[in-house]
Design a protein around this motif. Structure first.
Motif, mmCIF file in Angstrom:
data_model
loop_
_atom_site.group_PDB
_atom_site.id
_atom_site.type_symbol
_atom_site.label_atom_id
_atom_site.label_comp_id
_atom_site.label_asym_id
_atom_site.label_seq_id
_atom_site.Cartn_x
_atom_site.Cartn_y
_atom_site.Cartn_z
ATOM 1 N N SER A 9 39.202 -12.263 -19.261
ATOM 2 C CA SER A 9 39.524 -11.155 -18.367
ATOM 3 C C SER A 9 38.357 -10.761 -17.468
ATOM 4 O O SER A 9 38.516 -9.904 -16.585
ATOM 5 N N ILE A 10 37.195 -11.359 -17.665
ATOM 6 C CA ILE A 10 36.044 -11.041 -16.810
ATOM 7 C C ILE A 10 36.363 -11.427 -15.364
ATOM 8 O O ILE A 10 36.791 -12.544 -15.072
ATOM 9 N N ILE A 14 41.617 -4.458 -12.696
ATOM 10 C CA ILE A 14 42.067 -3.426 -13.627
ATOM 11 C C ILE A 14 42.909 -2.424 -12.845
ATOM 12 O O ILE A 14 42.496 -1.943 -11.786
ATOM 13 N N LYS A 24 37.450 -3.891 -11.556
ATOM 14 C CA LYS A 24 37.587 -5.169 -12.252
ATOM 15 C C LYS A 24 36.616 -5.233 -13.429
ATOM 16 O O LYS A 24 35.616 -4.503 -13.471
ATOM 17 N N VAL A 25 36.926 -6.104 -14.373
ATOM 18 C CA VAL A 25 36.087 -6.276 -15.557
ATOM 19 C C VAL A 25 34.835 -7.053 -15.161
ATOM 20 O O VAL A 25 34.919 -8.134 -14.585
ATOM 21 N N PHE A 28 31.302 -7.505 -21.123
ATOM 22 C CA PHE A 28 31.581 -6.800 -22.366
ATOM 23 C C PHE A 28 30.278 -6.574 -23.125
ATOM 24 O O PHE A 28 29.322 -7.331 -22.988
ATOM 25 N N VAL A 39 33.266 -2.119 -22.603
ATOM 26 C CA VAL A 39 33.530 -2.984 -21.447
ATOM 27 C C VAL A 39 32.798 -2.408 -20.236
ATOM 28 O O VAL A 39 32.734 -1.191 -20.054
ATOM 29 N N TYR A 40 32.228 -3.294 -19.441
ATOM 30 C CA TYR A 40 31.561 -2.882 -18.203
ATOM 31 C C TYR A 40 32.545 -3.063 -17.053
ATOM 32 O O TYR A 40 33.094 -4.152 -16.860
ATOM 33 N N ILE A 41 32.747 -1.976 -16.306
ATOM 34 C CA ILE A 41 33.743 -1.980 -15.230
ATOM 35 C C ILE A 41 33.060 -1.720 -13.895
ATOM 36 O O ILE A 41 32.246 -0.794 -13.769
ATOM 37 N N LEU A 56 40.804 0.719 -22.336
ATOM 38 C CA LEU A 56 41.547 -0.362 -21.700
ATOM 39 C C LEU A 56 42.674 -0.845 -22.611
ATOM 40 O O LEU A 56 42.534 -0.878 -23.836
ATOM 41 N N ILE A 63 45.599 -5.778 -17.211
ATOM 42 C CA ILE A 63 44.612 -4.893 -17.827
ATOM 43 C C ILE A 63 44.826 -3.489 -17.257
ATOM 44 O O ILE A 63 44.773 -3.295 -16.045
#
Length: 248
Positions: A9-10, A14, A24-25, A28, A39-41, A56, A63
């Motif tokens: 999902s990186i 989102i 967006k992702v 992590f 998670v880093y967004i 999330l 997502i």
């Protein structure tokens, strides 16, 4: 999704709960034993934030970002009744002489302390929900005035048909989103208030979904009527046609 698939999902978009892409992702954060911790967004406005995994929801390739208010409310709605049930069970045990009064007093005191803290957190979420409800209501009222002015300009020929349809559809979609968001916050606030009173509340899955039907001009008119007392009266525009003296 399994933990190993989460890495897929990186870079993926989102969306919020209303279908809008908010970021967006980026990456992590994992614990030493390999458990996904956060998670880093990268949000659409350029902000880069670290959010807990609970914020999330992963459903295949989709997502969804859950608002902090709704996420915390869901946790509190589970925790508060659980502590109450444990405290009641503890009382039954001491009444049946299965535990000593000293043990009861110690455990009962710890349960009361936890409940006090959870109730404070629940009240904060209720107050924050009320603020969000007011914000949504003001947005809905503003959209009602925007639609009314669009209709006026279209009626007198200032806005062509194509531009009118584009603007109307945009305003309608935004109004639908604001109405759904307001309904969600109202349900969250009501659910938490009921939990604090000790009532049985339905789980989120049984709650009625936000309205999805198209919003009509009648809804806009009702929205403006219900909130007109909170906004200044819209300006009145008078169109004057200049004529010569012979027309006086």
């Amino acid at each position: 999704m399994s933990n190993s698939n989460l890495f897929l999902s990186i870079g993926k978009p989102i969306k919020n709960e209303y279908g809008h892409i908010i970021g967006k992702v980026a990456s992590f954060a994992l614990t030493p034993n390999g458990k996904f911790d956060a998670v880093y967004i990268e949000f659409s406005d350029g902000q880069f934030q670290k959010q807990p995994m609970e914020s999330l929801r992963f459903n295949g390739a989709e997502i969804t970002f859950i608002s902090k208010i709704k996420s915390q409310a869901g946790t509190l709605c589970d925790q508060i009744p659980l502590i109450w049930r444990k405290d009641e069970a503890l009382k039954d045990l001491v009444d049946k002489k299965k535990i000593t009064s000293d043990i009861y007093q110690e455990l009962h005191g710890s349960f009361e302390n936890v409940l006090t803290q959870l109730k404070k957190e629940a009240q904060i979420i209720i107050d924050e929900s009320a603020i969000e409800i007011e914000r949504c209501q003001e947005e809905i009222a503003s959209l009602g005035y925007a639609i009314a002015n669009l209709e006026i300009e279209h009626e007198i020929g200032q806005v062509d048909e194509e531009s009118y349809k584009t603007a109307f559809n945009l305003l309608q979609e935004t109004l639908r989103r604001a109405t759904s968001e307001k309904t969600d916050y109202e349900l969250t606030k009501s659910r938490l208030a009921s939990v604090l009173l000790g009532d049985q509340t339905p789980p989120t899955s049984q709650m009625p979904p936000p309205p999805k039907q198209p919003v009509t001009n009648k809804v806009y008119a009702e929205t403006v009527t219900n909130t007109a007392t909170k906004l200044p009266e819209p300006p009145v525009v008078v169109y004057v046609k200049e004529i010569g003296k012979t027309g006086l």
